[in-house]
Design an enzyme around this catalytic site. Structure first.
Site, PDB file in Angstrom:
ATOM      1  N   THR A 134      25.043  10.596   2.138  1.00  0.00           N
ATOM      2  CA  THR A 134      25.926  11.719   2.636  1.00  0.00           C
ATOM      3  C   THR A 134      27.392  11.688   2.219  1.00  0.00           C
ATOM      4  OG1 THR A 134      26.927  12.445   4.586  1.00  0.00           O
ATOM      5  CG2 THR A 134      25.955  10.248   4.737  1.00  0.00           C
ATOM      6  N   ASP A 135      27.917  12.879   2.267  1.00  0.00           N
ATOM      7  CA  ASP A 135      29.258  12.945   1.673  1.00  0.00           C
ATOM      8  C   ASP A 135      30.259  12.221   3.053  1.00  0.00           C
ATOM      9  OD1 ASP A 135      29.187  14.822   3.713  1.00  0.00           O
ATOM     10  OD2 ASP A 135      30.026  16.233   2.554  1.00  0.00           O
ATOM     11  N   GLU A 136      29.617  11.927   4.044  1.00  0.00           N
ATOM     12  CA  GLU A 136      30.616  11.662   5.310  1.00  0.00           C
ATOM     13  C   GLU A 136      30.996   9.906   5.225  1.00  0.00           C
ATOM     14  OE1 GLU A 136      29.007  12.657   9.226  1.00  0.00           O
ATOM     15  OE2 GLU A 136      27.884  14.613   8.362  1.00  0.00           O
ATOM     16  N   TYR A 160      27.560   7.068  12.718  1.00  0.00           N
ATOM     17  CA  TYR A 160      26.398   7.342  11.488  1.00  0.00           C
ATOM     18  C   TYR A 160      27.061   7.103  10.461  1.00  0.00           C
ATOM     19  CZ  TYR A 160      24.330  10.784   8.510  1.00  0.00           C
ATOM     20  OH  TYR A 160      23.847  11.180   7.222  1.00  0.00           O
ATOM     21  N   LYS A 164      25.722   4.810   7.310  1.00  0.00           N
ATOM     22  CA  LYS A 164      25.224   5.137   5.807  1.00  0.00           C
ATOM     23  C   LYS A 164      26.096   4.519   4.813  1.00  0.00           C
ATOM     24  CE  LYS A 164      22.723   7.909   4.730  1.00  0.00           C
ATOM     25  NZ  LYS A 164      21.041   7.823   4.545  1.00  0.00           N
TER      26      LYS A 164
HETATM   27  P1  NAD Z   1      16.317  13.964   9.859  1.00  0.00           P
HETATM   28  O1  NAD Z   1      16.862  13.327  10.928  1.00  0.00           O
HETATM   29  O2  NAD Z   1      15.832  15.195   9.906  1.00  0.00           O
HETATM   30  O3  NAD Z   1      14.852  12.985   9.262  1.00  0.00           O
HETATM   31  C1  NAD Z   1      14.995  11.528   9.156  1.00  0.00           C
HETATM   32  C2  NAD Z   1      13.426  11.222   9.234  1.00  0.00           C
HETATM   33  O4  NAD Z   1      13.512   9.411   9.184  1.00  0.00           O
HETATM   34  C3  NAD Z   1      12.667  11.512  10.143  1.00  0.00           C
HETATM   35  O5  NAD Z   1      11.119  12.222   9.991  1.00  0.00           O
HETATM   36  C4  NAD Z   1      12.521  10.335  10.919  1.00  0.00           C
HETATM   37  O6  NAD Z   1      11.113  10.209  11.803  1.00  0.00           O
HETATM   38  C5  NAD Z   1      12.473   9.258  10.116  1.00  0.00           C
HETATM   39  N1  NAD Z   1      12.950   7.943  10.692  1.00  0.00           N
HETATM   40  C6  NAD Z   1      13.950   7.711  11.237  1.00  0.00           C
HETATM   41  N2  NAD Z   1      13.979   6.325  11.502  1.00  0.00           N
HETATM   42  C7  NAD Z   1      12.883   5.639  10.761  1.00  0.00           C
HETATM   43  C8  NAD Z   1      12.531   4.454  10.646  1.00  0.00           C
HETATM   44  N3  NAD Z   1      12.908   3.118  11.264  1.00  0.00           N
HETATM   45  N4  NAD Z   1      11.578   4.273   9.707  1.00  0.00           N
HETATM   46  C9  NAD Z   1      10.696   5.314   9.194  1.00  0.00           C
HETATM   47  N5  NAD Z   1      11.307   6.455   9.436  1.00  0.00           N
HETATM   48  C10 NAD Z   1      12.370   6.679  10.330  1.00  0.00           C
HETATM   49  O7  NAD Z   1      17.560  13.717   8.724  1.00  0.00           O
HETATM   50  P2  NAD Z   1      17.598  14.347   7.453  1.00  0.00           P
HETATM   51  O8  NAD Z   1      18.599  15.484   7.854  1.00  0.00           O
HETATM   52  O9  NAD Z   1      16.447  15.034   6.833  1.00  0.00           O
HETATM   53  O10 NAD Z   1      18.145  13.524   6.348  1.00  0.00           O
HETATM   54  C11 NAD Z   1      17.622  12.984   5.510  1.00  0.00           C
HETATM   55  C12 NAD Z   1      18.601  11.791   4.727  1.00  0.00           C
HETATM   56  O11 NAD Z   1      19.159  12.636   3.931  1.00  0.00           O
HETATM   57  C13 NAD Z   1      19.308  10.914   5.625  1.00  0.00           C
HETATM   58  O12 NAD Z   1      19.339   9.741   4.974  1.00  0.00           O
HETATM   59  C14 NAD Z   1      20.575  11.412   5.725  1.00  0.00           C
HETATM   60  O13 NAD Z   1      21.647  10.489   6.068  1.00  0.00           O
HETATM   61  C15 NAD Z   1      20.789  12.123   4.378  1.00  0.00           C
HETATM   62  N6  NAD Z   1      21.621  13.439   4.377  1.00  0.00           N
HETATM   63  C16 NAD Z   1      21.339  14.323   5.187  1.00  0.00           C
HETATM   64  C17 NAD Z   1      22.291  15.686   5.487  1.00  0.00           C
HETATM   65  C18 NAD Z   1      22.261  16.725   6.551  1.00  0.00           C
HETATM   66  O14 NAD Z   1      22.870  17.538   6.167  1.00  0.00           O
HETATM   67  N7  NAD Z   1      21.076  16.750   7.211  1.00  0.00           N
HETATM   68  C19 NAD Z   1      23.368  15.690   4.499  1.00  0.00           C
HETATM   69  C20 NAD Z   1      23.251  14.590   3.409  1.00  0.00           C
HETATM   70  C21 NAD Z   1      22.770  13.376   3.427  1.00  0.00           C
HETATM   71  P1  TYD Z   2      26.250  18.894  12.688  1.00  0.00           P
HETATM   72  O1  TYD Z   2      25.329  19.929  12.471  1.00  0.00           O
HETATM   73  O2  TYD Z   2      26.135  17.783  13.880  1.00  0.00           O
HETATM   74  O3  TYD Z   2      26.311  18.011  11.193  1.00  0.00           O
HETATM   75  P2  TYD Z   2      27.540  16.990  11.085  1.00  0.00           P
HETATM   76  O4  TYD Z   2      27.933  16.254  12.155  1.00  0.00           O
HETATM   77  O5  TYD Z   2      26.798  15.816  10.210  1.00  0.00           O
HETATM   78  O6  TYD Z   2      28.833  17.654  10.101  1.00  0.00           O
HETATM   79  O7  TYD Z   2      27.634  19.649  12.929  1.00  0.00           O
HETATM   80  C1  TYD Z   2      28.229  20.500  12.059  1.00  0.00           C
HETATM   81  C2  TYD Z   2      29.526  20.723  12.601  1.00  0.00           C
HETATM   82  O8  TYD Z   2      29.504  21.433  13.646  1.00  0.00           O
HETATM   83  C3  TYD Z   2      30.551  19.564  13.072  1.00  0.00           C
HETATM   84  O9  TYD Z   2      31.814  19.975  12.576  1.00  0.00           O
HETATM   85  C4  TYD Z   2      30.205  19.510  14.512  1.00  0.00           C
HETATM   86  C5  TYD Z   2      30.188  20.988  14.649  1.00  0.00           C
HETATM   87  N1  TYD Z   2      29.269  21.466  16.017  1.00  0.00           N
HETATM   88  C6  TYD Z   2      29.648  22.255  17.180  1.00  0.00           C
HETATM   89  O10 TYD Z   2      30.907  22.751  16.748  1.00  0.00           O
HETATM   90  N2  TYD Z   2      28.976  22.612  17.743  1.00  0.00           N
HETATM   91  C7  TYD Z   2      27.694  21.979  18.056  1.00  0.00           C
HETATM   92  O11 TYD Z   2      27.036  22.374  18.863  1.00  0.00           O
HETATM   93  C8  TYD Z   2      27.222  20.967  16.979  1.00  0.00           C
HETATM   94  C9  TYD Z   2      25.897  20.333  17.124  1.00  0.00           C
HETATM   95  C10 TYD Z   2      27.977  20.847  15.957  1.00  0.00           C
END
Ligand code: NAD
Ligand code: TYD
Length: 356
Positions: A134-136, A160, A164
């Site tokens: 992630t960019d975080e 989180y 990561k």
């Molecule tokens: P998500 O939370 O929707 O899905 C995570 C998946 O991992 C789930 O299916 C869960 O069952 C599985 N999981 C969790 N713990 C596990 C374990 N111990 N063993 C096996 N499986 C396990 O997450 P997402 O949003 O799809 O993100 C996927 C990846 O992309 C993550 O690594 C996240 O850090 C990265 N990412 C997410 C975003 C975003 O905006 N969602 C952005 C950039 C990077």
């Molecule tokens: P989120 O979807 O939790 O993603 P991330 O924290 O990984 O960026 O949140 C996106 C942005 O929205 C973040 O700045 C937090 C804000 N947010 C709200 O303002 N209200 C909400 O109910 C949630 C879940 C997030």
């Protein structure tokens, strides 16, 4: 044809990647997922009957189970997405993040390394471990003209992002120390179909349809750089097929928006696409917006400089924020059975006021 081992393939981004691999390529896929609260086999319903798809319910912290998956399925490429991903949950309970994101990544790296060590010839030469991050990990930006590049120093803020960041460091150490062929990608916020209902965009859509308040943290002026999830899946495939081993690629959508703009965009789309679903007496979906207590340590702004992947690998996003948001709101309107089942059956949505 390659055999891809996808961890976290039942999650939001993982399932988009699996649907892409099965529907748009000839490759075979084995998903490794423990099905945490965020994992959902119904997100994979359209591919589970395909003979090129296999599923293993395995926790990535379980080294013996991972060894057996590697030995049974003999993957050519690992794409590691399994993680705990919700910042608010990481604030409430960091331990699960430390276990899965750090220890789980370590166990997966070790299983992959031992498997890779035993490979020979082209199979060894062409093996790849792609870590999805992630960019975080870069922390946040306050200067409105600055962007995260691949060289930006790590400065994570939340439990989180700290876990990561740790996993990214482990992956690079396994390259430098053991020679494991790895690639790392760092992506901005994703949105789209099958997004878990606790994240900002699905939560806003679902709450608005239920006539519940739309919580905006703090002043709502924090900025995220939104990427449509199918663009991310295509970027990940571009990186595993054309990327250079040992490199890092940033992935982003060039779609910076303040949180309040995102929530207002959803309200406008719902006015257009679902006017009949508005509660009687409600003037406008926007009337449901409520400013609430800010998230502790809330990052102000994320913004990705994605020029490297565009220049070197020729990837660009297909969706604009407007087109992607329209598709997303429409998808949630058309697929209420998917999210309603999560709210009803398995998810502790009560915490966020989501439960029916
Ligand atoms: P998500 O939370 O929707 O899905 C995570 C998946 O991992 C789930 O299916 C869960 O069952 C599985 N999981 C969790 N713990 C596990 C374990 N111990 N063993 C096996 N499986 C396990 O997450 P997402 O949003 O799809 O993100 C996927 C990846 O992309 C993550 O690594 C996240 O850090 C990265 N990412 C997410 C975003 C975003 O905006 N969602 C952005 C950039 C990077
Ligand atoms: P989120 O979807 O939790 O993603 P991330 O924290 O990984 O960026 O949140 C996106 C942005 O929205 C973040 O700045 C937090 C804000 N947010 C709200 O303002 N209200 C909400 O109910 C949630 C879940 C997030």
């Amino acid at each position: 044809m390659k055999n891809f081992l996808i961890t976290g393939g039942a999650g939001f981004i993982g399932s988009a990647l699996v649907r892409f691999l099965i529907n748009e390529t000839e490759h075979t896929v084995v998903v490794v997922d423990k099905l945490s609260y965020a994992g959902n086999l119904s997100s994979l319903a359209c591919v589970t009957e395909n003979p090129r798809f296999k599923f293993e319910r395995v926790d990535i912290c379980d080294r013996a189970a991972l060894d057996s998956v590697f030995s049974q399925h003999q993957p050519d490429c690992v794409m590691h997405l399994a993680a705990e991903t919700h910042v608010d949950r990481s604030i409430d309970g960091p331990i699960a993040f430390i276990e899965t994101n750090i220890v789980g990544t370590y166990q997966l790296l070790e299983a992959a390394r031992h498997y890779w060590n035993a490979l020979t010839g082209d199979r060894k030469k062409n093996f790849l471990f792609h870590h999805i991050s992630t960019d975080e990990v870069f922390g946040d930006l306050d200067d409105t003209s600055a962007f995260f590049t691949e060289d930006t120093p790590y400065a994570p803020s939340s439990p989180y992002s700290a876990t990561k960041a740790s996993s990214d460091h482990l992956v690079r150490a396994w390259l430098r120390t053991y020679g494991l062929p790895v690639i790392v990608t760092n992506c901005s916020n994703n949105y789209g179909p099958y997004h878990f209902p606790e994240k900002l965009i699905p939560l806003t859509i679902i709450n608005a349809l239920a006539g519940k308040s739309l919580p905006v943290y703090g002043n709502g002026q924090q900025v995220r750089d939104w990427l449509y999830v199918e663009d991310h899946a295509r970027a990940l495939y571009t990186v595993v097929t054309r990327g250079k081993t040992g490199e890092t690629y940033n992935i982003g959508g060039h779609n910076e928006r303040q949180n309040i703009e995102v929530v207002e965009t959803i309200c406008c789309l719902l006015e257009e696409l679902a006017p009949e679903r508005k509660l009687t007496g409600l003037h406008n979906y926007k009337d449901l917006i409520r400013y609430v207590t800010d998230r502790p340590g809330h990052d102000q702004r994320y913004a990705i400089d994605a020029r490297k992947i565009e220049r070197e690998l020729g990837w660009t996003p297909l969706e604009t924020f407007e087109s992607g948001m329209r598709k997303t709101v429409s998808w949630f309107l058309d697929n209420a059975t998917w999210w309603q089942a999560i709210l009803n059956d398995r998810y502790d949505g009560e915490r966020l006021g989501l439960k029916k």
